[in-house]
Scaffold this active site. Structure first.
Site, PDB file in Angstrom:
ATOM      1  N   HIS A  44       0.901  -1.148   0.000  1.00 23.47           N
ATOM      2  CA  HIS A  44       0.000   0.000   0.000  1.00 23.47           C
ATOM      3  C   HIS A  44       0.944   1.203   0.000  1.00 23.47           C
ATOM      4  O   HIS A  44       2.085   1.072   0.457  1.00 23.47           O
ATOM      5  CB  HIS A  44      -0.839  -0.039   1.285  1.00 23.47           C
ATOM      6  CG  HIS A  44      -2.176   0.613   1.126  1.00 23.47           C
ATOM      7  ND1 HIS A  44      -2.308   1.937   0.806  1.00 23.47           N
ATOM      8  CD2 HIS A  44      -3.428   0.126   1.235  1.00 23.47           C
ATOM      9  CE1 HIS A  44      -3.590   2.228   0.729  1.00 23.47           C
ATOM     10  NE2 HIS A  44      -4.301   1.151   0.983  1.00 23.47           N
ATOM     11  N   GLY A  61     -11.818  11.239  -0.466  1.00 25.64           N
ATOM     12  CA  GLY A  61     -10.445  11.256  -0.969  1.00 25.64           C
ATOM     13  C   GLY A  61     -10.420  11.176  -2.488  1.00 25.64           C
ATOM     14  O   GLY A  61      -9.663  11.899  -3.155  1.00 25.64           O
TER      15      GLY A  61
END
Ligand code: FE2
Length: 587
Positions: free
Chosen positions: A10, A181
């Site tokens: 990630h 986001g």
């Protein structure tokens, strides 16, 4: 008990070490391998954690990862079945994540250690639970509302929670594709900022815009019940990865988020490096305004579910310091604690603390009073790094060092300040910082031209002695991790012209002596010369991850036009500056 927390596969891979409930070390892999936002296995960070306590991987009792591939599985399957074109994408992502299934083998390969030597128990902690845990468990608050929001993680983009004692209890999730986001990333991409982590740059541009497009931009995201919904007509179909890919080399790539509807409404997207037009500024303005409206809707709803004066917050969007600075006027919350590593590197701390408290039922609470959790380097090591160069340097005791550096800042010089343990999180907070006078009209341009090469619209930050915060800023809630933007008082704006943004705000860091005695005393020394209890503070780097080791600081000093380097007890001056150091400076 040793617990290793990890964020991996990630963006912003990281590792953190929790010893008997205390966060003793934490670092993002980018600082060590020098690849910005690296998203692979944080092998160097794990080793740095182990080295810090003199342990090896066989001594680790628990490993907690800030990801749970089985969390929200029913929602993922439901979404995939409703969107058959995305099923292949889901299979691809799950396959990649299967690499994590055998964590011992994976770490064995990355660390070059026999997996049979590892005895740890594994814990997978859902992404947003780890974010909230990273804030609440470090906050020192007995109870609070918990909030996390970002692009996505484990198919969720925002979470509400009730937090008390050692428990974090989620009360609401916002599932993909709805994501505040993604809203911000989509518009930043349209404005020509398409790299992972570029969103913070565009936040600075918003202050230059006007209310031209607020109505149109409001159509992209709307409140819906207790949360919100995106209008997907404006977005490319992004699959469950929300448009982010990690390459084999660990770099993170953002796919195009905006659809042709954006182009039809607003014209051609801005090309990277093209001039910034009036339209671009006004879109940035509307984007930030709508972001704030939805954010305040969310946390006002959260307050109904988790009534408390306290808010513990994390997630990449929690780095929106402009929105954070308005919490106290737009919501009932009177106290915030925002994890300094609010982005995904913070998952390492959150996952480990969640395992410690919620899974292993350990009561001892760690309070993160400062963010200096990275490596530090001995005087001998620093001297060795200096000796291997042709630079002239001299050693000074503490007070003479502070006096010379304060003199130099007061004289308008640009200082590289490398001291103590490196900061955890994206902000330099006085240990890996470039410092300058906040009240010189040309200082912003000087820093940009000589060192930082940043966009003209991005402000520099003030570090403020906490006792003087309310003399200079309109809010007195502390901001130790540089995560709140406040209005600068009208009579102080000229005195702080190098850190006063176009909307008369500053993204301040409050500095207490307890948090960082050396940095505090330096600002005090500067105050005794100029009357200003504030210095300009920007991160010690030049288009690279913030410097970690002495060699990187020395390299950055040599290749940029910094005037002075204060590295540990050593002072280095650029040749042309050498004769000036002894000159008295007018107060
Ligand atoms: Fe996240």
């Amino acid at each position: 008990m040793l617990i290793l927390g990890l964020n991996m596969f990630h963006g912003d891979a990281s590792a953190a070490l929790i010893q008997d409930g205390e966060v003793v070390f934490a670092i993002a892999e980018e600082r060590l391998n020098r690849i910005k936002h690296y998203g692979g296995v944080p092998a160097l960070s794990i080793q740095a954690c182990l080295d810090f306590v003199g342990a090896d991987i066989g001594d680790i009792d628990h490993v907690a990862v800030g990801r749970d591939k089985d969390a929200n599985l029913a929602r993922k399957v439901q979404y995939a079945l409703a969107n058959p074109a995305k099923i292949l994408n889901f299979i691809h992502i799950r396959k990649r994540r299967e690499a994590m299934n055998d964590l011992k083998s994976l770490l064995g390969r990355a660390m070059e250690v026999d997996p049979a030597k590892m005895r740890f128990q594994e814990h997978n902690v859902e992404h947003h639970i780890a974010h909230i845990a990273s804030a609440f468990y470090c906050s020192g608050m007995e109870e609070s509302a918990g909030f996390s929001y970002d692009g996505s993680g484990d198919f969720v983009s925002a979470m509400f929670a009730r937090c008390a004692g050692t428990e974090v209890e989620p009360t609401e999730r916002v599932f993909l594709p709805h994501s505040l986001g993604s809203f911000y990333t989509m518009l930043c991409g349209f404005l020509g900022y398409r790299k992972y982590g570029d969103e913070g740059k565009v936040m600075g541009l918003a202050a230059y815009g006007e209310n031209t497009y607020c109505e149109q931009i409001s159509d992209i995201v709307s409140p819906s019940g207790t949360t919100f919904k995106l209008n997907l007509d404006y977005f490319m179909p992004l699959g469950s990865n929300s448009g982010m890919q990690i390459s084999e080399d660990g770099t993170v790539k953002i796919q195009r988020h905006y659809s042709n509807k954006m182009v039809e409404l607003f014209g051609e997207p801005r090309k990277a490096n093209a001039e910034i037009s009036r339209r671009d500024r006004d879109i940035a303005f509307a984007m930030q305004q709508r972001f704030e409206e939805i954010f305040f809707h969310l946390i006002n709803e959260l307050h109904k579910q988790a009534p408390s004066n306290n808010l513990a917050m994390a997630g990449g969007c929690a780095l929106n310091s402009v929105a954070n600075g308005k919490i106290f006027t737009e919501t009932p919350f009177t106290r915030t604690w925002i994890q300094p590593a609010a982005g995904d590197e913070g998952l390492a701390v959150g996952a480990a603390l969640y395992a410690y408290h919620s899974v292993l039922k350990q009561p001892h609470r760690h309070e993160m009073k400062n963010s200096y959790l990275g490596p530090e380097f001995s005087e001998e090591r620093i001297r060795g790094a200096l000796e291997s160069t042709s630079l002239e340097y001299r050693r000074l005791d503490r007070q003479p060092l502070l006096d010379v550096v304060a003199d130099q800042i007061a004289a308008g010089k640009v200082i590289g300040w490398f001291q103590g343990r490196m900061e955890w999180g994206p902000r330099a907070l006085g240990n890996r910082s470039i410092l300058a006078h906040p009240g010189l009209p040309d200082m912003k341009d000087t820093l940009n031209a000589r060192i930082k090469h940043r966009e003209w619209f991005r402000p520099f930050a003030p570090s403020t002695l906490i006792e003087h915060q309310s003399e200079y800023f309109e809010h007195d809630h502390p901001s130790p991790f540089m995560l709140h933007v406040y209005k600068i008082r009208p009579d102080k704006r000229e005195r702080l012209c190098a850190v006063n943004h176009v909307d008369d705000t500053g993204r301040l860091q409050t500095v207490s002596r307890e948090e960082n005695p050396l940095y505090y005393d330096l600002i005090r020394s500067f105050q005794s010369r100029t009357g200003l209890p504030i210095v300009l503070n920007t991160s010690f780097n030049e288009n690279e991850p913030i410097v970690c080791k002495p060699e990187e600081a020395i390299d950055c000093f040599r290749r940029t036009k910094m005037d002075v380097l204060a590295i540990g007890p050593y002072l280095v001056l650029k040749e042309e500056n050498q004769t000036r150091v002894e000159e008295p400076v007018a107060v």
